[in-house]
Write a protein that holds these residues in place. Sequence first.
Motif, PDB file in Angstrom:
ATOM      1  N   VAL A 151       0.846  -1.201   0.000  1.00 24.78           N
ATOM      2  CA  VAL A 151       0.000   0.000   0.000  1.00 24.78           C
ATOM      3  C   VAL A 151       0.878   1.246   0.000  1.00 24.78           C
ATOM      4  O   VAL A 151       0.626   2.213  -0.731  1.00 24.78           O
ATOM      5  N   GLU A 152       1.946   1.240   0.819  1.00 24.14           N
ATOM      6  CA  GLU A 152       2.856   2.384   0.871  1.00 24.14           C
ATOM      7  C   GLU A 152       3.542   2.593  -0.482  1.00 24.14           C
ATOM      8  O   GLU A 152       3.698   3.737  -0.932  1.00 24.14           O
ATOM      9  N   ALA A 153       3.947   1.506  -1.114  1.00 26.37           N
ATOM     10  CA  ALA A 153       4.599   1.614  -2.419  1.00 26.37           C
ATOM     11  C   ALA A 153       3.631   2.181  -3.452  1.00 26.37           C
ATOM     12  O   ALA A 153       4.006   3.013  -4.292  1.00 26.37           O
ATOM     13  N   ALA A 218      -9.176   8.478   4.080  1.00 26.41           N
ATOM     14  CA  ALA A 218      -9.744   8.286   5.412  1.00 26.41           C
ATOM     15  C   ALA A 218      -9.497   6.860   5.900  1.00 26.41           C
ATOM     16  O   ALA A 218      -9.326   6.617   7.096  1.00 26.41           O
ATOM     17  N   GLU A 219      -9.465   5.909   4.973  1.00 23.29           N
ATOM     18  CA  GLU A 219      -9.205   4.513   5.330  1.00 23.29           C
ATOM     19  C   GLU A 219      -7.739   4.146   5.147  1.00 23.29           C
ATOM     20  O   GLU A 219      -7.223   3.279   5.862  1.00 23.29           O
ATOM     21  N   PHE A 220      -7.078   4.820   4.220  1.00 19.86           N
ATOM     22  CA  PHE A 220      -5.674   4.502   3.938  1.00 19.86           C
ATOM     23  C   PHE A 220      -4.822   5.769   4.109  1.00 19.86           C
ATOM     24  O   PHE A 220      -4.544   6.482   3.134  1.00 19.86           O
ATOM     25  N   GLU A 225       0.372  10.350   4.064  1.00 22.52           N
ATOM     26  CA  GLU A 225       1.783  10.306   4.450  1.00 22.52           C
ATOM     27  C   GLU A 225       2.695  10.460   3.237  1.00 22.52           C
ATOM     28  O   GLU A 225       3.720  11.156   3.300  1.00 22.52           O
ATOM     29  N   ALA A 226       2.310   9.850   2.117  1.00 25.93           N
ATOM     30  CA  ALA A 226       3.118   9.972   0.902  1.00 25.93           C
ATOM     31  C   ALA A 226       3.082  11.410   0.386  1.00 25.93           C
ATOM     32  O   ALA A 226       4.111  11.952  -0.057  1.00 25.93           O
ATOM     33  N   GLU A 227       1.934  12.037   0.468  1.00 28.16           N
ATOM     34  CA  GLU A 227       1.807  13.431   0.033  1.00 28.16           C
ATOM     35  C   GLU A 227       2.628  14.365   0.926  1.00 28.16           C
ATOM     36  O   GLU A 227       3.289  15.291   0.452  1.00 28.16           O
ATOM     37  N   THR A 228       2.595  14.106   2.233  1.00 29.08           N
ATOM     38  CA  THR A 228       3.354  14.939   3.165  1.00 29.08           C
ATOM     39  C   THR A 228       4.858  14.776   2.935  1.00 29.08           C
ATOM     40  O   THR A 228       5.632  15.737   3.049  1.00 29.08           O
ATOM     41  N   ALA A 229       5.299  13.561   2.620  1.00 24.86           N
ATOM     42  CA  ALA A 229       6.715  13.336   2.305  1.00 24.86           C
ATOM     43  C   ALA A 229       7.116  14.126   1.063  1.00 24.86           C
ATOM     44  O   ALA A 229       8.232  14.666   0.984  1.00 24.86           O
TER      45      ALA A 229
END
Length: 275
Positions: A151-153, A218-220, A225-229
């Motif tokens: 999911v993070e990838a 909202a669920e993921f 977090e990816a956008e903030t990075a």
Amino acid sequence: MKNAAALSGHPPTAGPAVGAGARSRRAGRSAGPEVGRRAAAQSTSAASTDLSTRDRVTQLLLAQGATTAGQLGSALGLSPAAIRRHLDAMLADGDVLAREQTVRGSRGRGRPAKVFLLTDAARVRCGTHHYDNMATAALRWIARNGGPDAVEAFAADQVAALEARCRAAMEDAGDDPLARSEALAGALTAEGYAANASTIASGGQLCQHHCPVAHVAAEFPQLCEAETAVISRLVGTHVQRLATIAHGDGVCTTHIPTQPRAQSGNTVTTVRTDR
């Protein structure tokens, strides 16, 4: 004693009745606001009628697809001039587009008639779409079959193109994090995020007033977090995400410290303010 008119031999000249001018002026003043109210009411009524008619045009185009102005006018009981007026307004608003009618086989002389059809943006406003549901289902499938790392990838891959476009738009922003945050706000606004940057006592603040993936994020939260990075890399300093639309806040808020820190690994911190 006779008055001067009688002595002169001329009949007296009839003048306005005492107070008539004042009464007329008072009547004009009292009628003015009422006339204005009637004009405003008529204008509002006309605007409402126009919107109602355009809603009918929209529904007809949604049901029939590409349709000529003549067909629309006949179906809605409107004159050619009236339907043209509504179509011109909808073209200007980006709700419809026009193209030449496709004619199969032989056709008569002259240019083909134009047909009108709804734009994608107008179609989205016509009813409920399930893109968010499909995206959420896809991410659930990825999480179930690939785990959190997958999911993070996926999230990182999704924001990679956005990062590249914003970086190109910020090419002349310099090295100062606050100046870069202002440039980033402009780049994000061009991408549809309705962003702005401001200076506060402890540094800077980047606010995004629209999030295109809020329901999915909202669920993921990996998407946030990816956008903030990405924001951290683009402004060149550690950042803190203070609030997100995905978690019920009215705006996505990211704090940008004045002085950059030495970066090692992930420089993103999320601090929830609604708990």
